[in-house]
Design an enzyme around this catalytic site. Structure first.
Site, PDB file in Angstrom:
ATOM      1  N   LYS A 120       0.820  -1.213   0.000  1.00  0.00           N
ATOM      2  CA  LYS A 120       0.000   0.000   0.000  1.00  0.00           C
ATOM      3  C   LYS A 120       0.855   1.265   0.000  1.00  0.00           C
ATOM      4  O   LYS A 120       0.400   2.324  -0.417  1.00  0.00           O
ATOM      5  CB  LYS A 120      -0.972  -0.007   1.175  1.00  0.00           C
ATOM      6  CG  LYS A 120      -2.066  -1.049   0.997  1.00  0.00           C
ATOM      7  CD  LYS A 120      -3.231  -0.866   1.949  1.00  0.00           C
ATOM      8  CE  LYS A 120      -4.349  -1.829   1.628  1.00  0.00           C
ATOM      9  NZ  LYS A 120      -3.963  -3.252   1.844  1.00  0.00           N
TER      10      LYS A 120
HETATM   11  C1  LIG Z   1      -4.573  -4.337   1.138  1.00  0.00           C
HETATM   12  C2  LIG Z   1      -3.769  -5.591   1.020  1.00  0.00           C
HETATM   13  C3  LIG Z   1      -4.101  -6.596   0.090  1.00  0.00           C
HETATM   14  C4  LIG Z   1      -5.313  -6.499  -0.830  1.00  0.00           C
HETATM   15  O1  LIG Z   1      -5.140  -5.541  -1.829  1.00  0.00           O
HETATM   16  P1  LIG Z   1      -6.403  -4.974  -2.636  1.00  0.00           P
HETATM   17  O2  LIG Z   1      -5.880  -3.902  -3.507  1.00  0.00           O
HETATM   18  O3  LIG Z   1      -7.360  -4.465  -1.584  1.00  0.00           O
HETATM   19  O4  LIG Z   1      -6.980  -6.111  -3.399  1.00  0.00           O
HETATM   20  C5  LIG Z   1      -3.288  -7.716   0.010  1.00  0.00           C
HETATM   21  N1  LIG Z   1      -2.220  -7.868   0.834  1.00  0.00           N
HETATM   22  C6  LIG Z   1      -1.877  -6.929   1.744  1.00  0.00           C
HETATM   23  C7  LIG Z   1      -0.716  -7.174   2.623  1.00  0.00           C
HETATM   24  C8  LIG Z   1      -2.629  -5.756   1.870  1.00  0.00           C
HETATM   25  O5  LIG Z   1      -2.288  -4.836   2.779  1.00  0.00           O
END
Ligand SMILES: *Cc1c(COP(=O)(O)O)cnc(C)c1O
Length: 468
Positions: A120
């Site tokens: 993120k």
């Molecule tokens: C948010 C997140 C996801 C999922 O990603 P999306 O874009 O919501 O599909 C997967 N793995 C981790 C570690 C995350 O923080």
């Protein structure tokens, strides 16, 4: 021929448009409740993609992102912003997103070298800078308000800390986020960061945020804003690493498959857009945990809500995937009215379906799999025993689903979190407690700051007022 230097955005529900990137990003959600998508995807020829081969990460980011930004940010400013964002000072690795071979034909793309050890950061480090840039132009200030069960909050704080035109208020359920996750938020002592521990659970936190956003007078007076995963700036930032990984494996002359641990569908949507922009992709694997709404959809054509199950991969514990709407829009010939009806069905009947031929179209590019907690631990253990690499539970979901869907092309699993972010699960599977990287080694003895508030919207509102 007139070259449009300005990208227009349209809503997935057909009732709103935005004339440019700035408007779409600052609005977040479209006024009809839909999500903004570009009126057209920019497309690169194979020759052009081949020419990206030797670019550094931030140079590649400029090539991919600038067509979406258009005139909203002058080229020199955007280049500077991207060089700052995707630098080894922020992503603690010389390659920013290193690609690692685990087995013949199976790779992981490490997206966890950022400040909060999860992918993120790629989107939120960019979004924080974009917001601050546009706000400086207009002389406005915003208050970002959000609720977190762990990951998003820390990444949003890291993206906004110290930015002049932004205050950020993040609610977390008191005593219900992991020690590492809490400290990643509460040890940030910047003046514009406010951590609030709510006496309640994550749903309570989300409901407080909803209630406060539902108060138009307050929202307007304090210029409330969100950084949720539907913001278009977050999606574009994530397109870059698909190109980056594929180029290293021989694209554009070689097709690549990707397996993506999926919750809100933001990350894998970016992979789909990379494909629309010309990147040769064989398969995109939607990897879900036991919260498998998307896997059930891919198998049956029906998208049906179910209660959230708590798993070892908590960042994918979701009921619905908000960004999926953007994909459905494209697969329904971009007819907003159809999407509007489907969302209506979802809100009233808790489900909707698509036609068999639409599902078949989606199935040409996408595959899916659901991986439960037992398999997660098995995969982490097996990968460690066979390769010496520790992977986190989210990555394990991706890896397993990827392995089950390999065709001809090399399979790249997006490694979305660092194993040290979920140390208990990794220890259970491998016997080894994964250590935090050195840049975070101070985390456990740094001072924390947060405010505990009762589970009442009025208390949160008062706190925001007192800090403006
Ligand atoms: C948010 C997140 C996801 C999922 O990603 P999306 O874009 O919501 O599909 C997967 N793995 C981790 C570690 C995350 O923080």
């Amino acid at each position: 021929m007139i070259l449009a230097s300005c990208m227009e955005y349209i809503s997935t529900r057909g009732g709103d448009t935005a004339p440019d990137f700035k408007t779409a990003v600052m609005a977040g959600l479209a006024s009809d409740g839909g999500l903004f998508v570009p009126a057209e995807y920019p497309k690169f020829s194979a020759k052009k993609i081949a020419a990206f081969k030797n670019l550094s990460y931030h140079e590649l980011a400029y090539e991919i992102i600038s067509p979406y930004v258009g005139d909203s940010i002058p080229a020199a400013d955007l280049k500077k912003m991207l060089a700052e964002t995707y630098s080894p000072k922020i992503f603690h690795h010389p390659q920013i997103a290193p690609l690692k071979k685990l087995y013949e034909g199976e790779y992981i793309l490490e997206l966890f070298h950022g400040p909060t050890l999860a992918f993120k950061d790629f989107a939120l480090q960019f979004l924080g800078r974009v917001f601050d840039y546009f706000l400086a132009q207009s002389g406005e200030k915003i208050n970002i308000l959000g609720a977190t069960s762990g990951d998003t909050g820390s990444a949003a704080i890291a993206g906004c800390m110290g930015r002049k035109n932004i205050n950020i208020f993040i609610l977390h359920p008191k005593g219900r986020v992991s020690e590492v996750q809490r400290r990643q938020m509460t040890t940030v002592l910047a003046d514009n960061v406010f951590n609030i521990a709510i006496e309640g659970n994550f749903d309570d936190c989300q409901n407080l945020v909803k209630e406060i956003f539902g108060d138009p007078a307050f929202k307007k007076k304090y210029n409330l804003s969100a950084v949720n995963s539907i913001n278009w700036a977050r999606i574009v930032a994530q397109i870059v690493y698909y190109f980056y990984a594929a180029l290293q494996l021989g694209a554009p002359s070689q097709k690549i498959s990707f397996s993506v641990p999926t919750g809100n569908f933001g990350d894998i949507l970016a992979g789909y857009i990379a494909h629309k922009m010309g990147l040769p992709v064989e398969k995109l694997v939607i990897a879900t945990n036991s919260n498998d709404i998307l896997h059930r959809f891919l198998t049956t054509g029906t998208y049906k809500k179910q209660p959230v199950i708590h798993t070892l991969s908590p960042s994918m514990d979701i009921q619905i995937s908000s960004n999926f709407e953007r994909l459905l829009f494209d697969y329904h010939k971009r007819k907003g009215q159809i999407i509007k009806n489907k969302i209506n069905d979802l809100n009233t009947e808790h489900e909707f379906s698509v036609e068999t031929k639409v599902l078949a179209e989606i199935g040409k590019l996408f595959a899916s799999d659901a991986v439960n907690d037992t398999s997660i631990l098995e995969v982490i253990g097996a990968v460690y025993a066979q390769t010496g690499e520790s992977i986190d539970p989210h990555t394990a979901v991706g890896f397993m689903a990827g392995r089950n869907n390999i065709l001809q092309a090399p399979m790249v699993t997006l490694a979305t979190a660092h194993p040290a972010k979920f140390p208990e699960a990794v220890k259970k599977a491998t016997g080894l407690y994964p250590l935090l990287p050195t840049f975070l080694s101070h985390l456990h003895d740094s001072p924390e700051r947060f405010t505990v508030l009762h589970n009442q919207a009025e208390k949160v509102r008062e706190f925001i007022m007192a800090n403006n």
